[in-house]
Design an enzyme around this catalytic site. Structure first.
Site, PDB file in Angstrom:
ATOM      1  N   GLU A 267       0.853  -1.284   0.069  1.00  0.00           N
ATOM      2  CA  GLU A 267       0.133   0.026  -0.116  1.00  0.00           C
ATOM      3  C   GLU A 267       0.833   1.391   0.157  1.00  0.00           C
ATOM      4  OE1 GLU A 267      -2.686   1.494  -0.222  1.00  0.00           O
ATOM      5  OE2 GLU A 267      -4.428  -0.071   0.043  1.00  0.00           O
TER       6      GLU A 267
ATOM      7  N   ASN B 261     -10.206   5.798   3.506  1.00  0.00           N
ATOM      8  CA  ASN B 261      -9.278   5.408   2.316  1.00  0.00           C
ATOM      9  C   ASN B 261      -9.172   6.453   1.260  1.00  0.00           C
ATOM     10  OD1 ASN B 261      -7.453   3.535   1.077  1.00  0.00           O
ATOM     11  ND2 ASN B 261      -8.640   1.961   1.611  1.00  0.00           N
TER      12      ASN B 261
ATOM     13  N   ASP C  63     -10.293   2.201  -3.091  1.00  0.00           N
ATOM     14  CA  ASP C  63      -9.052   1.906  -2.081  1.00  0.00           C
ATOM     15  C   ASP C  63      -8.450   2.941  -2.283  1.00  0.00           C
ATOM     16  OD1 ASP C  63      -6.770   0.636  -0.984  1.00  0.00           O
ATOM     17  OD2 ASP C  63      -8.166  -1.083  -1.080  1.00  0.00           O
TER      18      ASP C  63
END
Length: 288
Positions: free
Chosen positions: A16, A148, A198
């Site tokens: 991430e 997010n 996301d």
């Protein structure tokens, strides 16, 4: 645009928070539950990694050359040159079942970071916070399941954010001098088939690029919320895009995938790269 290629077969559980560091010409990204930040030199291919005592939800670049890093329940400063790790904030008052998740440095020089509920099913009990260099934490919003998708327009005047569980991408008018926000609106609402939002990034034209792991795609929205492009990703579970030096880098998810999926896509959890479809918006620096 060319197809994606594998830039680093890192096989992170949850790769991430890719961040482009123009000063060192490195692409940095984290492995959340692996408690690690990785750095890839785009010129030489050299790799470096740093381990942390807790999960690394996200991080950003600092003016000083340090990194501002979200751990499970607090934020730290890390110096990649010396390895020095310094607590910046006290514990953020999230429920004990929550952890810090997506975070980015805004045009205001603050680190914005949200929480997420780790229960199943997830509850809307996480907040969104603004963290300044003096260690002050200010709760900005509440009622998220998975905070997010933080990103800002190239002029710093619009802030974007999503709740992955709700599938909602929202935006505010943003004051880059103060961090103030007004005029909240919903940019888009997405299902699993659409690609629930996301991590995200914005380009120099003001478009918002959102990873859709549930549909294995990247969704590109105009500033008014029109879907401009759905770009299929080569493996399931893209987690966040990042524009960097003529390329678009995207991290991916390995954790929770079945043995059959891992056999079919062994490079899940890796860092992927394609020719950039656009120039990226400026990268914010934490005002430490």
């Amino acid at each position: 645009m060319s197809d994606f290629e594998l830039a680093w077969d890192s096989r992170c559980g949850v790769a991430e928070s890719p961040v482009w560091d123009a000063a060192t010409r490195r692409l940095l990204f984290c492995d959340i539950n692996g408690k690690r930040i990785n750095a890839l030199s785009v010129d030489t291919g050299a790799r470096e990694s740093w381990d942390f005592p807790e999960v690394v939800g996200s991080f950003g670049l600092c003016h000083s050359g340090r990194l501002v890093v979200a751990q499970r329940h607090h934020v730290v400063l890390f110096d990649p040159r010396s390895g020095a790790l310094t607590d910046l904030t006290p514990k953020i008052q999230e429920p004990p079942t929550n952890r810090l998740n997506d975070g980015k440095v805004g045009p205001d020089g603050a680190f914005w970071v949200g929480g997420m509920d780790e229960n199943s099913p997830r509850q809307k009990i996480a907040g969104l916070y603004r963290v300044t260099a003096d260690g002050r934490i200010t709760k900005q919003e509440d009622g998220y399941a998975v905070s997010n998708g933080l990103a800002w327009s190239p002029d710093g005047r619009v802030m974007y954010h999503s709740d992955s569980t709700a599938g909602v991408i929202e935006a505010w008018d943003f004051d880059p001098a103060t961090g103030g926000r007004t005029h909240r609106r919903v940019l888009a609402t997405l299902t699993n088939e659409d690609g629930r939002p996301d991590g995200a990034a914005t380009d120099a034209a003001g478009n918002y690029w959102s990873a859709g792991p549930s549909a294995g795609c990247l969704n590109c929205f105009s500033p008014t919320g029109a879907l401009l492009r759905k770009w299929a990703f080569p493996v399931p579970g893209p987690t966040m895009p990042c524009f960097a030096d003529g390329a678009l880098y995207v991290t991916s998810l390995r954790e929770g995938k079945s043995a059959d999926v891992l056999a079919a896509f062994p490079t899940l959890g890796g860092l992927f790269r394609a020719d950039a479809p656009a120039v990226g918006a400026p990268v914010g620096l934490f005002a430490d």
